[in-house]
Design an enzyme around this catalytic site. Structure first.
Site, PDB file in Angstrom:
ATOM      1  N   GLU A 283       0.895  -0.966   0.052  1.00 52.74           N
ATOM      2  CA  GLU A 283       0.029  -0.119  -0.028  1.00 52.74           C
ATOM      3  C   GLU A 283       0.837   0.983  -0.104  1.00 52.74           C
ATOM      4  O   GLU A 283       1.537   1.472   0.942  1.00 52.74           O
ATOM      5  CB  GLU A 283      -0.933  -0.199   1.276  1.00 52.74           C
ATOM      6  CG  GLU A 283      -1.701  -1.009   1.338  1.00 52.74           C
ATOM      7  CD  GLU A 283      -3.084  -0.681   0.623  1.00 52.74           C
ATOM      8  OE1 GLU A 283      -3.145   0.481   0.105  1.00 52.74           O
ATOM      9  OE2 GLU A 283      -3.953  -1.411   0.562  1.00 52.74           O
ATOM     10  N   CYS A 317      -1.753   8.903   3.308  1.00 51.42           N
ATOM     11  CA  CYS A 317      -1.648   8.597   2.018  1.00 51.42           C
ATOM     12  C   CYS A 317      -3.084   8.881   1.273  1.00 51.42           C
ATOM     13  O   CYS A 317      -3.063   9.160  -0.152  1.00 51.42           O
ATOM     14  CB  CYS A 317      -1.293   7.150   1.574  1.00 51.42           C
ATOM     15  SG  CYS A 317      -2.081   6.190   2.764  1.00 51.42           S
TER      16      CYS A 317
END
Lengths: 520, 449
Positions: A283, A317
């Site tokens: 990720e 993020c």
């Protein structure tokens, strides 16, 4: 089994605030936290620990983190061999039950864990509260889905029994980031553990104290120390060792794109003697966009932008960093947004009225300050009042030219770029023009544009008429494509499948002249 | 034990039956003592159009969505959006009708004309509910006989700058309004309703103490100005999140030396909140200690859907009641409590519900309480206003001031209230007779036993 998301507390209730305040203040007497390494049997402290300073008052040290090395890793792998089998052979029900216990244990230590997290990260109380709930959700959700989804499937014929079943992958290296030390760390351990794997948990250096508190909850609830190992330390040292160890079968990584890609490169090589093809789940970053349409509700737009771009100082993020606004409302939105940014209160998260806290550490602070200086000529708005001490970066709005690196590289801070568009389609082209495809937002009241966005926007998580951060387990499985990662979709039904391998057995049950059924 | 309980019930029911008969007769008076022909006509058309809305719920929803987006559109884009919302989406409009209208507009290039026509119609409609677009125009208005409580409308304040602008408008309003004589009937005293989140953006439930400090600083100058001119100030209640902050601020501010003696401060209690009984008790004790009455505007509450959605999102038990009936029962309970708390609490009832209105009048009369107010929204239920006024009751109108189009969000809320499934007007529009409309909300429970 029905899954229910963990509740977020109502902080308008006086006692909720005061209890948390007193726990937060009590941390002062407990720091610096001394964080050990746990290799399964024993806990040890290393000389020359990593020092993490308090982000809003850097003169105080929050934690001294022991640095695990290759030798410690070897030790953990040896212990795993002894304990791992037992864990693997527990029934799925039993393991799910233990994970539910982990959730309960976490809840019982909620205030303390949240307090440690705030001291390490400088996160706002509400951000921490929501993140904590996500951590608990991960445990309960993965416990439920693995129970529901990983049962053996049988197809039995007259003389043949077939079974499709799942086996854990083995040893999983979970390398997690500092920005969500409760939720991501917990989720990255809970998924592999509930499915029967061994986990080598390597938290970020900056947030090892939070991760350690959480790890203790796993142990306390019944996950053996020989199954969940705690290996704090440097990425270049213990991280690297985990990635390259021949017996680690899955690298579960959340972090920067560079590190993620280097893990993929390293694990692609199969050295002599290694008997597994490593699987990498990653990720990585995002360069997330929001398109504000001509007909947008600007109240909604501005509130969504503020929380998405500047929540936890933009250190997510999923954070918003590229804003594309239609010509029809560009000037009005810009003016209102700049005024709203100037109203954000910046300061220590111990004062709950502050919306913006410090960034994680000096390195981030210097990097972001430099970025601000480099792009000063594009600056059009900035929160004006900033405390003198602490790693505070004021939320800032830029109007950089479209070829500027402000539009392409991940910034991980409260810096937002804005660009005028002349049609919704143009906004989609810009939004998609990125290496990343994590989250994206659309503020529009045109049903045609909303339908178009659903079809055309490249993002793992598309949000319409709301903020683009704060994905909730089960409701918004989180993860993106392109260079944002391998699309693991944490908090979704597929995540646990990353840690198991499908196997089958087939048995011929015919004997001479009779089968099972003819005897009945 | 069961028998004792049962016995009590029978007595209780008898008293209630008597009360209900009386309440019904009052309701009939309010309903039949009709004002002008125009008011009757407006009332008739409103209930007919609401009835229409309920026969075509998808169409109604699309119209509301369209009105909601309207303020953000350039005039030339209005027709294209009208087309998207009403013709392209699934509504009850028959396809042949949709296509022939579209065909006509297209063939004769009427897009622009239709756009400005729609804008005009919506503005005309908005004028029914919004008093005027700026405090400056107040003087031009034909000063109505009704006392008002003024409210400044607009977008959400997202920055201190915008909040300051609202604050300026409130101050301007206070400056422009004429001074109120000291000895005036309190029901006639000019009043201002303040939406706290409009004038102060830094309101955070998790930081109640600091939020309270900021809000108090912002409010003080307004209160001073109001006091100087003898104008009443009412702090409006908003979503549940902010209740604690607003109540804290009111309690602390109204006790400050300079404000402690002023009799014309007020606050709102919402009966849809499960906590409303408790809130009223707290206010009563507070007013006793303060020694000067506080006006309590009792309303049912306007953020029902929002509160339910928020509660569900957070996994909370909803702070509001699940059914309209529970709210109605609580409202009546609260009415009695408020009347019994006079003179410590000065009751101001905000409702357009005929049963509630008759209930209030009946019980106030029983207790011989004269100092209470009935408040209704500007532009709504004019027939009842006329009916009540002919009975000698003074009605205070909650009167929004603000630009017509941005005020549209407000308008939508009013419309939603008017047309909510269980709403009174809707029931009425179904042609039900008056008796069934003003049944005691508790009755079902008793019948159930």
């Amino acid at each position: 089994m029905e899954f229910k998301n963990e509740t977020i507390r109502d902080f308008s209730i006086n006692t909720e605030r005061t209890t948390l305040h007193s726990v937060l203040n009590s941390i002062k007497d407990l720091i610096p936290f001394q964080i050990p390494i746990s290799t399964g049997k024993l806990e040890k402290f290393s000389p020359n620990p990593f020092i993490h300073k308090n982000p809003w008052s850097p003169e105080s040290i929050v934690s001294k983190v022991s640095l695990a090395n290759a030798k410690d890793l070897e030790e953990t792998i040896q212990t795993s061999k002894e304990e791992g089998n037992h864990w693997k052979h527990l029934s799925q029900d039993k393991r799910s039950q233990i994970l539910n216990l982990v959730a309960d244990t976490l809840v019982s230590k909620k205030d303390f864990i949240i307090a440690v997290c705030i001291w390490e990260t400088g996160k706002h109380i509400m951000e921490a509260e929501i993140e904590f709930a996500e951590a608990v959700d991960f445990c309960r959700y993965y416990a439920m889905v693995s129970k529901n989804q990983l049962a053996d499937k049988h197809i039995n014929l007259l003389g043949e029994d077939n079974s499709y079943y799942y086996q854990p992958k083995g040893i999983i290296g979970s390398i997690s980031p500092w920005n969500f030390p409760m939720a991501i760390f917990t989720g990255m351990c809970a998924g592999p553990l509930v499915t029967g794997n061994i986990v080598l948990a390597k938290p970020a250096e900056e947030t090892s104290a939070t991760a350690y508190e959480i790890t203790k909850c796993f142990w306390e609830a019944g996950v053996p120390k020989g199954v969940l190992h705690f290996l704090p330390g440097l990425g270049s040292e213990i991280g690297e060792a985990i990635v390259t160890h021949p017996e680690v079968s899955v690298i579960n990584f959340t972090g920067s794109r560079d590190v993620g890609l280097s893990i993929l490169r390293k694990t692609a090589l199969v050295p002599h003697g290694q008997r597994i093809i490593k699987k990498v789940i990653c990720e990585l970053g995002g360069k997330n966009a929001m398109i504000v349409d001509a007909d947008a509700d600007l109240d909604v737009a501005i509130q969504s932008i503020l929380s998405s771009a500047f929540g936890f100082q933009g250190q997510k993020c999923s954070a918003l960093s590229r804003l594309f606004v239609h010509n029809d409302c560009y000037d009005r939105l810009k003016e209102r947004l700049i005024a709203a940014m100037d109203g954000l209160l910046i300061g220590s998260p111990l004062d709950f009225e502050n919306r913006i806290g410090p960034v994680i550490h000096e390195e981030s602070y210097l990097r972001l300050s430099n970025l601000q200086k480099e792009n000063e000529r594009f600056l059009i708005g900035r929160t004006s009042s900033v405390p003198n001490t602490g790693f505070y970066i004021p939320p800032s709005l830029y109007e950089p030219p479209i070829d500027s690196s402000m539009w392409t590289s991940e910034i991980f801070g409260p810096l937002l770029s804005i660009q005028k568009i002349f049609s919704f389609s143009e906004g989609i082209v810009y939004a998609n023009d990125s290496d990343y495809a994590l989250t994206c937002g659309v503020i529009s009241r045109n049903p045609k544009h909303i339908a178009q966005a659903k079809l055309e926007i490249e993002a793992g998580n598309l949000y319409i008429n709301r903020g683009i951060t704060g994905a909730v387990v089960n409701r918004q499985p989180f993860g993106g494509g392109k260079l944002s990662g391998t699309g693991a979709k944490a908090g979704g039904p597929d995540y646990i499948h990353l840690f198991v391998e499908g196997k089958t057995y087939t048995e011929n049950t015919m004997r001479q002249g009779f089968s099972r059924d003819t005897l009945q | 034990m069961f028998r004792i309980k049962f016995g009590c019930y029978i007595m209780f029911t008898k008293q209630m039956q008597y009360d209900d008969t009386k309440i019904l007769s009052i309701a009939k008076i309010i309903d039949t003592k009709i004002g002008s022909l125009i008011q009757r006509f407006v009332f008739y058309t409103t209930s007919k159009s609401i009835h229409f809305g309920f026969r075509y719920p998808k169409l109604k929803l699309q119209i509301f969505k369209f009105i909601d987006v309207l303020p953000s559109l350039e005039t030339k884009k209005i027709y294209p959006y009208f087309k998207i919302y009403l013709f392209d989406e699934d509504t009850e409009i028959p396809i042949f009708l949709k296509s022939s209208i579209q065909f006509l507009i297209k063939t004769f290039c009427l897009g622009k004309l239709v756009s400005s026509l729609i804008l005009k119609i919506v503005k005309v409609f908005a004028k029914f509910f919004i008093l005027t677009d700026s405090p400056k125009n107040l003087k031009k208005l034909n000063s109505s006989i009704r006392p008002r409580t003024y409210d400044v409308l607009g977008e959400t304040a997202v920055s201190p700058k915008e909040a300051k602008e609202y604050l300026r408008q409130y101050s301007e309003l206070l400056e422009l309004l004429p001074e109120v004589p000291l000895d005036i009937d309190p029901k006639l005293r000019t009043n201002i309703s303040i939406k706290c989140s409009g004038i102060e953006t830094r309101l955070y439930p998790e930081a109640e103490e600091m939020s309270g400090k900021y809000l108090k600083e912002t409010l003080r100058p307004l209160l001073r100005l109001a006091m100087k001119k003898g104008i009443g100030i009412n702090l409006d209640m908003e979503q549940y999140d902010l209740k604690s902050i607003i109540c804290r601020v009111a309690k602390e501010l109204f006790l400050e030396a300079e404000f402690k003696k002023y009799k014309h401060f007020g606050i709102v209690v919402q009966s849809y909140l499960r906590s409303s009984t408790e809130d009223l008790k707290v206010w009563k004790e507070y007013a006793k200690d303060r020694g000067v009455p506080i006006t309590i505007r009792l309303v049912k509450g306007a953020y029902l859907e929002y509160e339910r959605i928020k509660a569900e999102e957070r996994g909370w038990i909803s702070p509001v009641f699940d059914t309209k009936r529970e709210t109605d029962i609580k409202f009546e309970e609260n009415v009695l409590f408020l009347l019994d708390s006079s003179p410590f609490l000065r009751p101001a009832f905000g409702t357009h519900n005929l049963r509630s209105l008759a209930f209030i009048l009946y019980h106030a009369n029983n207790r011989s309480i004269l100092d209470f107010e009935i408040q209704m929204l500007y532009g709504m239920a004019n027939k009842y206003k006329a009916g009540l006024e002919s009975m000698g009751i003074i009605i205070r109108e909650y009167s929004p001031i603000g630009a017509l189009l941005p005020g549209m969000a407000y308008l939508i809320r009013r419309l939603l209230e008017n047309t909510s499934n269980q709403g009174f007007l809707y029931q009425m529009s179904l042609g039900k007779n008056l008796d069934s409309l003003i049944t005691n909300p508790k009755e079902e429970i008793i019948n159930g036993i």
